[in-house]
Scaffold this motif. Structure first.
Motif, PDB file in Angstrom:
ATOM      1  N   LEU A   1       0.834  -1.324   0.024  1.00  0.00           N
ATOM      2  CA  LEU A   1       0.076   0.017   0.001  1.00  0.00           C
ATOM      3  C   LEU A   1       0.894   1.215   0.171  1.00  0.00           C
ATOM      4  N   GLU A   2       1.003   1.771  -1.174  1.00  0.00           N
ATOM      5  CA  GLU A   2       1.893   3.098  -1.314  1.00  0.00           C
ATOM      6  C   GLU A   2       1.291   4.252  -0.558  1.00  0.00           C
ATOM      7  N   LYS A   3      -0.171   4.327  -0.341  1.00  0.00           N
ATOM      8  CA  LYS A   3      -0.668   5.400   0.352  1.00  0.00           C
ATOM      9  C   LYS A   3      -1.907   4.784   1.015  1.00  0.00           C
ATOM     10  N   PRO A   4      -2.451   5.201   1.959  1.00  0.00           N
ATOM     11  CA  PRO A   4      -3.496   4.808   2.841  1.00  0.00           C
ATOM     12  C   PRO A   4      -4.544   4.618   1.662  1.00  0.00           C
ATOM     13  N   LEU A   5      -5.484   3.481   2.229  1.00  0.00           N
ATOM     14  CA  LEU A   5      -6.653   3.333   1.152  1.00  0.00           C
ATOM     15  C   LEU A   5      -7.923   3.499   2.147  1.00  0.00           C
ATOM     16  N   GLU A   6      -8.796   4.388   1.913  1.00  0.00           N
ATOM     17  CA  GLU A   6      -9.938   4.894   2.509  1.00  0.00           C
ATOM     18  C   GLU A   6     -11.023   3.726   2.417  1.00  0.00           C
TER      19      GLU A   6
ATOM     20  N   GLY B   1      -5.020  -5.616  -9.468  1.00  0.00           N
ATOM     21  CA  GLY B   1      -6.415  -4.954  -9.523  1.00  0.00           C
ATOM     22  C   GLY B   1      -6.852  -3.967  -8.461  1.00  0.00           C
ATOM     23  N   PRO B   2      -7.984  -3.490  -8.584  1.00  0.00           N
ATOM     24  CA  PRO B   2      -8.533  -2.429  -7.719  1.00  0.00           C
ATOM     25  C   PRO B   2      -8.767  -3.174  -6.463  1.00  0.00           C
ATOM     26  N   ASN B   3      -8.212  -2.270  -5.220  1.00  0.00           N
ATOM     27  CA  ASN B   3      -8.745  -2.749  -4.060  1.00  0.00           C
ATOM     28  C   ASN B   3      -7.884  -4.133  -3.649  1.00  0.00           C
ATOM     29  N   VAL B   4      -6.641  -4.301  -4.330  1.00  0.00           N
ATOM     30  CA  VAL B   4      -5.990  -5.561  -3.995  1.00  0.00           C
ATOM     31  C   VAL B   4      -5.100  -5.087  -2.852  1.00  0.00           C
TER      32      VAL B   4
ATOM     33  N   LEU C   1     -16.066  -4.971   4.613  1.00  0.00           N
ATOM     34  CA  LEU C   1     -15.503  -4.325   5.640  1.00  0.00           C
ATOM     35  C   LEU C   1     -16.947  -4.065   6.436  1.00  0.00           C
ATOM     36  N   LYS C   2     -16.420  -4.142   7.714  1.00  0.00           N
ATOM     37  CA  LYS C   2     -17.593  -4.290   8.905  1.00  0.00           C
ATOM     38  C   LYS C   2     -17.370  -2.756   9.716  1.00  0.00           C
ATOM     39  N   SER C   3     -16.519  -1.975   9.051  1.00  0.00           N
ATOM     40  CA  SER C   3     -16.340  -0.692   9.848  1.00  0.00           C
ATOM     41  C   SER C   3     -15.427  -0.027   8.784  1.00  0.00           C
ATOM     42  N   ALA C   4     -15.503   1.376   9.080  1.00  0.00           N
ATOM     43  CA  ALA C   4     -14.807   2.186   7.989  1.00  0.00           C
ATOM     44  C   ALA C   4     -13.456   2.663   8.710  1.00  0.00           C
ATOM     45  N   GLY C   5     -12.546   3.326   7.821  1.00  0.00           N
ATOM     46  CA  GLY C   5     -11.186   3.643   8.376  1.00  0.00           C
ATOM     47  C   GLY C   5     -10.342   3.686   7.269  1.00  0.00           C
ATOM     48  N   LEU C   6      -8.921   3.779   7.642  1.00  0.00           N
ATOM     49  CA  LEU C   6      -7.652   3.936   6.651  1.00  0.00           C
ATOM     50  C   LEU C   6      -6.992   2.582   6.674  1.00  0.00           C
ATOM     51  N   LEU C   7      -6.877   1.964   5.569  1.00  0.00           N
ATOM     52  CA  LEU C   7      -6.052   0.931   5.408  1.00  0.00           C
ATOM     53  C   LEU C   7      -4.461   1.215   5.180  1.00  0.00           C
TER      54      LEU C   7
END
Length: 462
Positions: free
Chosen positions: A76-81, A98-101, A142-148
């Motif tokens: 992950l080069e940058k955080p994924l919201e 691919g997207p969101n991998v 995802l069961k909750s939101a945040g930054l990966l």
């Protein structure tokens, strides 16, 4: 002057926050052990931090954390919201794009985790559930939101992952620790004695190395095998971050108390870790719950409490260390009023027999400190294991012994080149005890121990 606080503070040090002026202030505020985490450092970076610590002081022990059989996010080069209900794909196969991998550090991860399984990110701050297996990956909701973010931990509760106890990086760092005389190795995710034996097999290549192993207990398997684990290492860390992600949260307090009790009964080092003053990463004062948490760890009998983000990257590292020291000192003063049953060592050895005799004499003479002129580490550890009211001040002629004992409850080592009477007097003077305090002096000669009581500033009786 020797600090009279009995409980010890373990402080994590980051390579980008390890300047000598900072370290000087941190140790002056009360940090007793410097802790480095190799999950975020390579050997060259760790060596630079070690050099700065040792340029600051040679009296503070260094503990290096090996990452063990853990799983982390990668690529992950940058955080994924992410939002609740979003899907991401977790995979150990770096050829999948691919997207969101999101890549994970264990290449077989997507083959060992089944649909319906919960995956917890970064100490369970975000939960996702495996919905289905896709080509070379796992589709997770995802069961909750945040930054990966990159290099964050992933836990899979109640699922056995077939990871080796030591990664290649871990093996390299264990060799590194032996070559650089590191005082403690805290190994992550210890599951059984076999995990400890793998470290000891590397130690065999360095017969002069005296480093001690602290087992970090971070899952149910490690908890279930804690007695076996303690029989094969020098202590444990109650690593509540990953442990709290691996087991139901309501079980955590029970597990902590049982592990502290196990360490006490076996006379081993014990550290309670994770989120002890977590709010002080961003605030100058802790929450009331955090203050109580530190105090309860001491009342349980833990010899040490550790801080991670509070000192590694927090905004108030000196204030957090000072606050922890204050909480510990006050709790120690009130401990006899609050603790009505304390686990006692269940160790049968000449050192523990002698320790019991010395402590009985110290109690009968109302000694405020025990100054022991001996390099008998087994005896000193045995004295500490009983959690006495008296401060233990051993005169040590070996620097590595003095550093190790900085982790021992109630022990404030005094380094001297000799064990003669002059060194004993220097240790008494350095103890900073008030005048007219009784001190029990224990001297070793010809394999025998002789004791006498002194009063600060004069001999009371021989």
């Amino acid at each position: 002057m020797i600090e009279t606080r009995k409980s010890k503070i373990v402080a994590k040090i980051a390579d980008n926050k390890s300047e000598i002026p900072f370290l000087t202030s941190l140790f002056a505020a009360g940090a007793d052990v410097a802790w480095l985490n190799t999950a975020h450092q390579n050997e060259a970076e760790a060596l630079e931090v070690i050099k700065r610590i040792r340029a600051t002081t040679t009296r503070v022990p260094i503990m290096i954390d090996t990452k063990g059989p853990e799983i982390r996010t990668q690529g992950l080069e940058k955080p994924l919201e992410v939002k609740k209900g979003d899907r991401v794909i977790l995979t150990g196969d770096k050829t999948l794009v691919g997207p969101n991998v999101i890549y994970v550090s264990y290449e077989n991860f997507h083959n060992e985790v089944k649909p319906g399984t919960s995956v917890l990110y970064d100490d369970a701050s975000i939960e996702m559930v495996v919905m289905e297996k896709v080509d070379r990956g796992l589709s997770c909701e995802l069961k909750s939101a945040g930054l990966l973010k990159n290099k964050k931990s992933l836990n899979v509760p109640n699922v056995h992952i077939s990871l080796p106890a030591l990664s290649e990086k871990d093996k390299g760092f264990i060799h590194f620790c032996a070559k650089n005389g590191i005082d403690f190795i805290s190994h992550s995710f210890v599951r059984n004695k076999a995990d400890i034996d793998e470290i000891k097999d590397i130690f065999k290549q360095y017969p002069e190395y005296q480093g001690k192993i602290i087992a970090k207990i971070e899952n149910r398997e490690g908890f279930d095998n804690v007695h076996e684990i303690l029989d094969h290492c020098e202590g444990l860390m109650v690593a509540r971050g990953d442990l709290g992600a691996e087991v139901p949260l309501e079980e955590l307090a029970y597990m902590q108390k049982k592990m502290v009790e196990a360490a006490l009964k076996k006379g081993k080092y014990c550290i309670v870790a994770t989120q002890v003053l977590d709010s002080m990463i961003k605030n100058p004062r802790p929450t009331r719950a955090e203050v109580t948490d530190v105090s309860n760890a001491i009342l349980d009998g833990s010899g040490a409490v550790s801080m991670s983000g509070e000192t590694a990257y927090g905004d108030y590292p000196i204030e957090a260390t000072t606050m922890m020291s204050r909480i510990m000192k006050y709790t120690e003063e009130k401990r006899s009023e609050l603790v009505h049953f304390t686990a006692v060592p269940e160790v049968s050895s000449p050192a523990y027999t002698k320790a019991t005799e010395i402590l009985a004499e110290a109690a009968s003479t109302n000694a405020q400190a025990i100054v022991i002129s001996s390099d008998d580490m087994d005896l000193i550890r045995a004295l500490s294991a009983h959690r006495p009211e008296a401060l233990i001040v051993p005169v040590c002629t070996r620097e590595n012994d003095a550093r190790e004992l900085m982790l021992a409850y109630g022990v404030r080592p005094f380094f001297s080149k000799t064990l003669d009477l002059e060194a004993v007097f220097q240790a008494i003077h350095a103890s900073s005890l008030p005048k007219d305090q009784h001190i029990l002096v224990v001297e070793q000669a010809g394999g025998q121990y002789a004791t006498k009581t002194m009063v600060t500033g004069k001999v009371a009786k021989s």
